[in-house]
Scaffold this motif. Structure first.
Motif, PDB file in Angstrom:
ATOM      1  N   GLN A   1      -6.079  15.306  -3.170  1.00 54.43           N
ATOM      2  CA  GLN A   1      -5.795  15.455  -4.596  1.00 54.43           C
ATOM      3  C   GLN A   1      -5.377  16.884  -4.924  1.00 54.43           C
ATOM      4  N   GLN A   2      -6.174  17.849  -4.476  1.00 54.05           N
ATOM      5  CA  GLN A   2      -5.854  19.243  -4.754  1.00 54.05           C
ATOM      6  C   GLN A   2      -4.545  19.668  -4.079  1.00 54.05           C
ATOM      7  N   SER A   3      -4.265  19.098  -2.915  1.00 52.72           N
ATOM      8  CA  SER A   3      -3.019  19.422  -2.225  1.00 52.72           C
ATOM      9  C   SER A   3      -1.809  18.936  -3.022  1.00 52.72           C
ATOM     10  N   LEU A   4      -1.903  17.744  -3.585  1.00 50.83           N
ATOM     11  CA  LEU A   4      -0.819  17.232  -4.418  1.00 50.83           C
ATOM     12  C   LEU A   4      -0.623  18.119  -5.636  1.00 50.83           C
ATOM     13  N   TYR A   5      -1.706  18.480  -6.296  1.00 52.46           N
ATOM     14  CA  TYR A   5      -1.599  19.300  -7.502  1.00 52.46           C
ATOM     15  C   TYR A   5      -1.121  20.716  -7.174  1.00 52.46           C
ATOM     16  N   TRP A   6      -1.460  21.188  -6.003  1.00 48.93           N
ATOM     17  CA  TRP A   6      -0.950  22.474  -5.534  1.00 48.93           C
ATOM     18  C   TRP A   6       0.575  22.415  -5.438  1.00 48.93           C
TER      19      TRP A   6
ATOM     20  N   LEU B   1      -3.589  22.609   2.774  1.00 50.61           N
ATOM     21  CA  LEU B   1      -2.863  22.122   1.590  1.00 50.61           C
ATOM     22  C   LEU B   1      -1.483  21.596   1.985  1.00 50.61           C
ATOM     23  N   GLU B   2      -0.789  22.337   2.836  1.00 49.44           N
ATOM     24  CA  GLU B   2       0.542  21.905   3.287  1.00 49.44           C
ATOM     25  C   GLU B   2       0.465  20.588   4.045  1.00 49.44           C
TER      26      GLU B   2
ATOM     27  N   VAL C   1       0.269  12.940   1.580  1.00 48.67           N
ATOM     28  CA  VAL C   1       0.329  12.245   0.290  1.00 48.67           C
ATOM     29  C   VAL C   1       1.762  11.825  -0.023  1.00 48.67           C
ATOM     30  N   VAL C   2       2.713  12.741   0.135  1.00 48.11           N
ATOM     31  CA  VAL C   2       4.112  12.437  -0.192  1.00 48.11           C
ATOM     32  C   VAL C   2       4.662  11.356   0.728  1.00 48.11           C
TER      33      VAL C   2
END
Length: 257
Positions: free
Chosen positions: A161-166, A195-196, A202-203
């Motif tokens: 979730q945080q990675s997407l929002y990042w 995060l990367e 996610v993508v």
């Protein structure tokens, strides 16, 4: 609508919850997103979490308020009726607030900020999300989790979730998770490399979902494109009604298209 209808709603938007469902429980994704069995029910634990975060945010904006009383009143106003969860919220808010203060995260510049992108990283469906706190002066985004058991490391779904929002905020903020119980907490800053990696996961899941949407028009096509589900998985806990409906659908449509 046919029982074998297999097309998502025209207004479908990606979210971290849809990506996580595809990763962790493809059968539940199909039933909720494609077949439309998406009944939302709030629980005392969810109300507890929302009341906790609301109270902390109010305290960050105005240090003179009574933090415990604010959490209590918001819990009641949201429809909570469990004294145990209410008391937990009051204590958890104090733990969470003190942790943010200790890290000089005193003044949020955004709270519950809506994120929306129609063509993020080549996706063809729009993506929506909501931040907990953005501390613009500290270049930090924090997602808070009220929990009875504070983990020692970040949970995979929370990191995703945080990675997407990042990614959706331009990859320019430090991203952190704040897990808090009524007694202790754990503040976890997520490394850029993680995060990367997780943003890519996610993508890729969003794009996989889009490819399925383009290819399948019936529920049978969706069901037969995936392995048979594990109906003993903990992901079905507290969702017995949907589990039974899903079992019936798989029995009737498995290998029939």
């Amino acid at each position: 609508m046919s029982d074998d209808w297999g097309q998502v709603n025209e207004g479908y938007r990606h979210s971290i919850s849809t990506a996580d469902l595809m990763i962790t429980n493809h059968a539940k994704f199909i039933m909720k997103v494609v077949a439309g069995y998406d009944k939302f029910e709030s629980s005392d634990a969810m109300i507890r979490g929302n009341a906790t975060e609301h109270a902390v945010n109010e305290k960050l904006l105005d240090d003179t308020i009574d933090l415990a009383e604010t959490a209590k009143q918001d819990y009641i106003n949201r429809g909570g009726d469990g004294e145990k969860e209410m008391n937990f919220s009051m204590a958890c808010a104090d733990v969470m607030y003190k942790e943010l203060q200790s890290r000089q995260l005193n003044t949020p510049t955004e709270y519950q900020l809506k994120l929306y992108d129609e063509k993020f990283m080549g996706c063809t469906k729009p993506i929506i999300g909501f931040l907990d706190w953005k501390f613009g002066n500290n270049d930090t985004i924090v997602d808070a989790k009220s929990t009875a058991r504070v983990p020692s490391v970040g949970k995979a779904k929370d990191i995703r979730q945080q990675s997407l929002y990042w990614g959706m905020t331009g990859k320019k903020y430090r991203m952190a998770l704040l897990y808090a119980s009524d007694k202790k907490c754990n503040f976890i800053e997520i490394p850029t490399q993680i995060l990367e990696e997780q943003l890519d996961i996610v993508v890729r899941n969003f794009k996989f979902i889009e490819s399925c949407i383009e290819r399948f028009t019936t529920l049978a096509e969706w069901i037969n494109a995936f392995p048979y589900p594990n109906f003993e998985d903990f992901g079905w806990n507290y969702d017995e009604e949907l589990k039974q409906i899903t079992i019936e659908k798989w029995r009737s449509l498995w290998h029939k298209h």
